[in-house]
Design an enzyme around this catalytic site. Structure first.
Site, PDB file in Angstrom:
ATOM      1  N   GLU A 141      40.481  92.550  78.457  1.00  0.00           N
ATOM      2  CA  GLU A 141      41.389  92.948  79.522  1.00  0.00           C
ATOM      3  C   GLU A 141      42.469  93.895  79.041  1.00  0.00           C
ATOM      4  O   GLU A 141      42.701  94.029  77.839  1.00  0.00           O
ATOM      5  CB  GLU A 141      42.025  91.721  80.153  1.00  0.00           C
ATOM      6  CG  GLU A 141      42.773  90.847  79.196  1.00  0.00           C
ATOM      7  CD  GLU A 141      43.037  89.480  79.815  1.00  0.00           C
ATOM      8  OE1 GLU A 141      44.091  89.337  80.414  1.00  0.00           O
ATOM      9  OE2 GLU A 141      42.186  88.591  79.696  1.00  0.00           O
ATOM     10  N   CYS A 167      48.369  87.727  78.019  1.00  0.00           N
ATOM     11  CA  CYS A 167      47.149  87.977  77.228  1.00  0.00           C
ATOM     12  C   CYS A 167      46.070  86.950  77.453  1.00  0.00           C
ATOM     13  O   CYS A 167      46.279  85.767  77.255  1.00  0.00           O
ATOM     14  CB  CYS A 167      47.419  87.899  75.740  1.00  0.00           C
ATOM     15  SG  CYS A 167      48.976  88.438  75.203  1.00  0.00           S
TER      16      CYS A 167
HETATM   17  N1  SAH Z   1      48.012  89.009  68.225  1.00  0.00           N
HETATM   18  C1  SAH Z   1      49.183  89.828  68.430  1.00  0.00           C
HETATM   19  C2  SAH Z   1      49.227  90.384  69.847  1.00  0.00           C
HETATM   20  C3  SAH Z   1      49.406  89.325  70.840  1.00  0.00           C
HETATM   21  S1  SAH Z   1      49.974  89.609  72.427  1.00  0.00           S
HETATM   22  C4  SAH Z   1      50.417  89.005  68.148  1.00  0.00           C
HETATM   23  O1  SAH Z   1      50.301  87.810  67.896  1.00  0.00           O
HETATM   24  O2  SAH Z   1      51.505  89.558  68.139  1.00  0.00           O
HETATM   25  C5  SAH Z   1      51.593  90.089  72.455  1.00  0.00           C
HETATM   26  C6  SAH Z   1      52.663  89.007  72.563  1.00  0.00           C
HETATM   27  O3  SAH Z   1      52.529  88.095  73.655  1.00  0.00           O
HETATM   28  C7  SAH Z   1      52.754  88.165  71.309  1.00  0.00           C
HETATM   29  O4  SAH Z   1      54.090  88.114  70.911  1.00  0.00           O
HETATM   30  C8  SAH Z   1      52.263  86.823  71.787  1.00  0.00           C
HETATM   31  O5  SAH Z   1      52.767  85.810  70.954  1.00  0.00           O
HETATM   32  C9  SAH Z   1      52.802  86.798  73.194  1.00  0.00           C
HETATM   33  N2  SAH Z   1      52.162  85.827  74.090  1.00  0.00           N
HETATM   34  C10 SAH Z   1      50.892  85.374  74.081  1.00  0.00           C
HETATM   35  N3  SAH Z   1      50.689  84.490  75.070  1.00  0.00           N
HETATM   36  C11 SAH Z   1      51.848  84.393  75.736  1.00  0.00           C
HETATM   37  C12 SAH Z   1      52.272  83.624  76.862  1.00  0.00           C
HETATM   38  N4  SAH Z   1      51.456  82.802  77.483  1.00  0.00           N
HETATM   39  N5  SAH Z   1      53.551  83.786  77.277  1.00  0.00           N
HETATM   40  C13 SAH Z   1      54.388  84.634  76.651  1.00  0.00           C
HETATM   41  N6  SAH Z   1      54.051  85.367  75.596  1.00  0.00           N
HETATM   42  C14 SAH Z   1      52.799  85.243  75.124  1.00  0.00           C
END
Ligand code: SAH
Length: 361
Positions: free
Chosen positions: A89, A340
């Protein structure tokens, strides 16, 4: 699975064309067509025969938009389908200065963060450089008309964030290849300054990235101020300590001159009391960094609660008062299925229901 032509740089495309016994200028026609988001079969300047030869070896279109969700705030969310049927996505956020696209780097993820939907079914596979790039190519093609209003360029997407599904530094080679191709002047030519890469903090790869000569905005998902708390939601914290992460960030800054960023998702009762704000100030004060506070997007499979608005602003105020540069990220596209991996997870679940229904009949 066939090979992916969008993996190649312009020079590699030229080499390919010559090895196929074609004239060199065909490489330009092919590369330009692909950069415009066309499938191989849609490039009109190439002969039918030659396109047929190419599509025997290469995917005609490695990424297709399967479904688009439109938010009332203008944000668009896409469910992309890969050539092997896997789903990923992406999100397009529209700002006055241009469009920012959030891309995925893996199908699923194996990092296991407790708040994240991408990781619910583990890692399925890495994306190739061309599959990461193609997410942007197809969205650019979709928004060609809007791009005309942004200075006449056929480039709607001006900024890229690697914050979709997957851990980019766990798919290091493909991610770096993508970064080199997307910033190349013969390609989309997006400036590294307009690219943000978010990592859960795979320290050795952060050092490697500093050497790649792609000075992007390095962003680390911190989400806690001490290793013990961090390890409760992020298994990677057991491998790399916050101290080591900060040293790697500092190195990135020295090497690239780019300040770095931290993401800090506010999880009620976990990491956002006054004492955590104070600890965060202590940890980061005086460093060339910026803190992005994120509201937790509650994932129904996980039992974690978002912090209320008032408390979130109070937390932000504490950071600012302590001298940190910080913002609370505006929530966008919440009406179209949040963070995500949620879109894919929801979709897979609906498919499952559908299959169950089918068998009941
Ligand atoms: N793998 C990478 C990219 C992830 S997505 C990483 O860990 O940074 C980007 C951000 O969204 C990351 O900071 C992740 O921790 C956060 N994230 C993931 N799921 C989330 C959710 N349900 N609510 C808020 N932030 C979230």
């Amino acid at each position: 699975m066939k090979k992916i032509l969008q993996d190649l740089s312009f020079t590699e495309t030229e080499e390919l064309i010559l090895s196929l016994g074609e004239k060199k200028f065909r490489a330009k026609q092919l590369f330009e067509g692909l950069t415009q988001g066309k499938a191989i079969s849609e490039i009109t300047s190439l002969s039918k025969d030659f396109k047929a030869r190419l599509t025997e070896i290469y995917e005609d279109k490695p990424v297709r938009i399967k479904k688009t969700f439109f938010s009332s705030d203008g944000t668009e969310k896409y469910l992309f389908e890969l050539a092997d049927g896997n789903l990923i996505e992406g999100v397009l956020m529209k700002y006055k200065y241009g469009f920012t696209q959030c891309v995925s780097t893996q199908v699923g993820c194996r990092m296991g963060c407790k708040f994240c939907a991408s990781t619910l079914n583990g890692l399925v596979r890495n994306l190739t450089a061309g599959e990461i790039l193609s997410q942007i190519l197809v969205v650019n093609a979709l928004h060609k008309k809007d791009a005309a209003g942004l200075g006449g360029e056929a480039r709607a997407v001006t900024n890229v964030v690697l914050m979709g599904s997957g851990e980019p530094l766990d798919n290091y080679e493909n991610t770096v290849k993508f970064l080199k191709n997307v910033t190349a002047s013969e390609g989309l030519n997006i400036s590294a300054r307009n690219i943000s890469l978010s990592t859960c903090g795979i320290v050795p790869k952060m050092y490697e990235l500093a050497e790649e000569n792609v000075p992007l905005n390095l962003t680390v998902s911190l989400h806690a101020t001490d290793d013990g708390t961090r390890a409760r939601t992020m298994p990677i914290a057991k491998a790399y300590k916050i101290d080591e992460i900060l040293k790697a960030c500092e190195y990135y800054f020295e090497k690239t001159g780019r300040r770095y960023y931290f993401e800090y998702t506010l999880i009620e009762g976990e990491n956002c009391d006054d004492e955590h704000a104070e600890a965060l100030v202590k940890l980061l004060k005086g460093k060339p960094c910026h803190v992005n506070l994120i509201r937790l997007n509650e994932v129904k499979e996980r039992n974690l609660k978002a912090l209320g608005d008032k408390a979130a602003y109070r937390f932000l105020g504490k950071l600012e008062k302590g001298g940190l540069s910080a913002t609370l990220r505006r929530q966008i596209g919440v009406d179209i299925g949040g963070a995500c991996g949620q879109l894919r997870a929801n979709y897979l679940e609906k498919e499952k229901d559908y299959v169950m229904e089918f068998y009941k009949k």
